[in-house]
Write a protein that holds these residues in place. Structure first.
Motif, short mmCIF file in Angstrom:
data_model
loop_
_atom_site.label_atom_id
_atom_site.label_comp_id
_atom_site.label_asym_id
_atom_site.label_seq_id
_atom_site.Cartn_x
_atom_site.Cartn_y
_atom_site.Cartn_z
N ARG A 200 -7.29 5.91 7.45
CA ARG A 200 -6.35 5.98 6.34
C ARG A 200 -5.07 6.73 6.68
O ARG A 200 -3.96 6.25 6.40
CB ARG A 200 -7.03 6.64 5.12
N GLN B 162 -7.56 -3.96 7.09
CA GLN B 162 -7.02 -4.71 5.95
C GLN B 162 -5.94 -5.68 6.41
O GLN B 162 -5.91 -6.84 5.98
CB GLN B 162 -6.48 -3.73 4.90
N GLY C 8 -7.44 -5.78 0.23
CA GLY C 8 -7.47 -4.32 0.38
C GLY C 8 -8.41 -3.68 -0.59
O GLY C 8 -9.60 -3.96 -0.61
N GLU C 9 -7.87 -2.81 -1.44
CA GLU C 9 -8.66 -2.05 -2.40
C GLU C 9 -8.04 -2.16 -3.79
O GLU C 9 -6.88 -2.57 -3.93
CB GLU C 9 -8.73 -0.58 -1.98
N ASN D 140 -3.73 -1.01 -2.26
CA ASN D 140 -4.77 0.01 -2.20
C ASN D 140 -4.68 0.90 -3.44
O ASN D 140 -3.93 0.60 -4.37
CB ASN D 140 -4.70 0.82 -0.90
N ARG E 141 0.84 -1.20 0.00
CA ARG E 141 0.00 0.00 0.00
C ARG E 141 0.88 1.26 0.00
O ARG E 141 1.93 1.28 0.63
CB ARG E 141 -0.93 0.00 1.22
#
Length: 440
Positions: free
Chosen positions: A380, A420, A318-319, A294, A240
Motif C-alpha cells: 500500500r 490492482q 480495486g477496493e 480504493n 486511488r
C-alpha cells in the motif's frame, strides 16, 4: 480504524471544545444582525456575556480575530464532518486544493527540499523560463547561503511576492555556476500525473488523477493528447487516493465518455440539480476503460467512477470507495479573507445511488468495485507514494534519464508492485484475472 483515519484527513479537527463552544458568542455578537432578528436581544446578550467571560478569564490573552475565527470554526465543524470555516491563512491552502494553483517558481526539488537540488522545472513555469535546468544545485538564494534555510523557510522564499524576483546562484551538472533571476508566479499544481503507455502491443495507456481542480480538465486533455500520439486505444484511469475536489471538473471528464443521460444529480433542501451528458463532447465514447479505486477514493472521484460504472462505460477495479456523497458550497466573506464550506446536498449516481456512507447505518463504504482486488499491507505505501509523486514531462524526461543513468540513482519514481493495476491490464487484454493472477 481505516475509515476513522481517512475521515481525519478529509476533516481538519476543530479546536478545543471549550474554546469552540463558548467562542460562538463572539460570532453571534459580531454577525448577529445578519443571522438573528433584531428582537432576539436576549440571545445576543447571553452570548456577549459568555464571550466577555472567556476573553477576561482564559489562561492566555486571545485577540478578537482569534476569538472570531475559532467561533466560526466551532459553529460549522459541529454540523457534520465536512462543513468548516477557513481563516485567511487556511484559505490559501483551500484555493490551492480547489483551484489547482499555487504561488512559486514551478520547480520540483529532490528530497529533502532544503538541500536545494532541482529535479526538474515544470513546463512553462517561471523556473523553466529563467533557465533553471535538470540537476541544478542552488548555492545561494537572495544572497544567503543555502545552509541558512530549513524546509519551511526555503519554500517561503521561493514564493516571495517581491516584484524584483528571486536571485539564485546555481551550479549545473556540468559544474558551471550561473546567476539566475526568477519571478514567482501562479503555478498549476499538476493533478493529472504519470501519463504513460503500459502495453505497447495492445496500446494500453495509463494516467492518475490525484484530485479534481479547476485545471484538471485541461490537464486531462493534454495527457490524453500525449497518449493518443503514442497510439493509445485503451486506458487505465487511476483514482486511488483521490479525495475529490471540484464537482464541475469530474462532470467534465465524465462527459467525454458518456454520450447520453444523467452524469450525477445533487439533491438537498431545494430543487434537485441534474448534470447531463453532452453528446457533442463525448469524444472518448466506447474507449475500453478500467478505473482503479480504493478506500481513499472519495467525493468528486466517486461521482466520476459512479457515473461511468452506471453507464457501463468502465469497469471498476480495486477496493470499495470511501463514501463521501455530500456536496459542499463554498462562500467567501469580504475583507476578512475567510471562507466557509457548508454541506448543501447529496450526490446521486445516474441509477440514483447515494454514495454517502452515513446515509445507511449498515454500510461503511461508497461504491463497490466490479472486480475486488485486495492489496498486501506492504504494497500500500509504495503505491500511494508513487501516486502522490510528481511526474516529469516529455520536455525534461531525456535530461532526467541521462542524469539517472550517469549517477546510478533512481531519480524517476518507478511503478511499484501493484496487483490492482495488473488486474486492470488483464481485463483490457481480454483476460479475467482469477485468484491465481491476483496472488502472484
Amino acid at each position: 480504524m481505516r475509515a476513522q483515519g481517512l475521515r481525519g484527513r478529509i476533516r481538519t479537527e476543530s479546536t478545543l471544545t471549550f474554546v469552540c463552544g463558548l467562542l460562538a458568542g463572539a460570532l453571534m455578537v459580531l454577525v448577529g444582525r445578519e443571522l438573528w432578528s433584531p428582537s432576539d436581544t436576549d440571545g445576543l446578550q447571553h452570548f456577549a456575556e459568555v464571550r466577555d467571560f472567556a476573553r477576561e478569564s482564559f489562561v492566555r490573552e486571545v485577540s478578537d480575530q482569534e476569538l472570531l475565527d475559532d467561533a466560526l470554526k466551532g459553529m460549522l465543524s459541529s454540523l457534520d464532518p465536512y462543513s468548516r470555516y477557513y481563516d485567511a491563512s487556511q484559505t490559501q491552502d483551500l484555493l490551492r486544493q480547489t483551484g489547482g494553483r499555487y504561488r512559486g517558481i514551478g520547480a520540483v526539488f529532490r528530497s529533502p527540499v532544503e538541500k536545494g537540488q532541482v529535479l526538474y522545472p515544470l513546463a512553462g513555469s517561471p523556473a523553466s523560463e529563467a533557465g533553471l535546468r535538470v540537476g541544478d544545485q542552488v548555492l545561494q538564494l537572495n544572497g544567503r547561503d543555502l545552509q541558512e534555510f530549513d524546509a519551511a523557510s526555503f519554500r517561503t522564499a521561493l514564493g516571495n511576492p517581491d516584484p524584483e524576483g528571486i536571485r539564485l546562484q546555481v551550479r549545473g551538472l556540468d559544474g558551471e555556476e550561473r546567476q539566475l533571476s526568477v519571478i514567482p508566479g501562479s503555478i498549476v499544481d499538476p493533478s493529472v500525473r504519470h501519463a504513460r503507455m503500459l502495453d505497447l502491443e495492445r496500446h494500453i495507456g495509463y494516467l492518475a488523477i490525484t484530485r479534481f481542480t479547476t485545471e484538471t480538465g485541461d490537464e486531462f486533455a493534454q495527457a490524453m493528447e500525449f497518449l493518443a500520439q503514442r497510439k493509445m486505444e485503451a486506458l487505465v484511469l487511476d483514482l486511488r487516493h483521490n479525495l475529490g475536489g471540484t464537482l464541475s471538473s469530474a462532470v467534465e471528464l465524465a462527459r467525454r465518455f458518456v454520450h447520453e443521460g444523467i452524469i450525477v444529480s445533487t439533491e438537498g433542501r431545494g430543487e434537485p440539480i441534474l448534470y447531463e451528458a453532452d453528446p457533442a463532447g463525448a469524444d472518448l465514447k466506447g474507449m475500453p476503460l478500467v478505473i482503479l479505486v480504493n478506500a481513499s477514493t472519495a467525493s468528486a472521484s466517486e461521482v466520476l467512477a459512479g457515473a461511468l460504472q452506471d453507464h457501463r462505460m468502465a469497469a471498476l477495479v480495486g477496493e470499495a470507495t470511501f463514501g463521501k456523497g455530500m456536496v459542499q458550497a463554498i462562500r467567501s466573506f469580504g475583507e476578512s479573507g475567510g471562507r466557509a464550506k457548508v454541506t448543501t446536498s447529496y450526490y446521486y449516481s445516474p441509477n440514483h445511488r447515494n454514495f454517502e456512507r452515513s446515509a445507511d447505518p449498515n454500510r461503511d463504504y461508497g461504491i463497490l468495485p466490479d472486480l475486488a482486488v485486495p492489496l498486501l499491507a506492504e504494497e500500500r505505501a509504495p503505491i500511494r507514494s508513487f501516486l502522490e509523486s510528481y511526474s516529469p514531462g516529455p520536455d525534461v524526461l531525456p535530461a532526467l534519464e541521462a542524469w539517472a543513468a550517469e549517477s546510478g540513482q533512481d531519480l524517476i519514481p518507478p511503478m511499484p508492485v501493484d496487483p490492482q493495476l495488473e488486474s486492470a491490464l488483464e481485463l483490457l487484454r481480454g483476460r479475467y484475472p482469477g485468484p491465481s493472477e491476483q496472488d502472484k
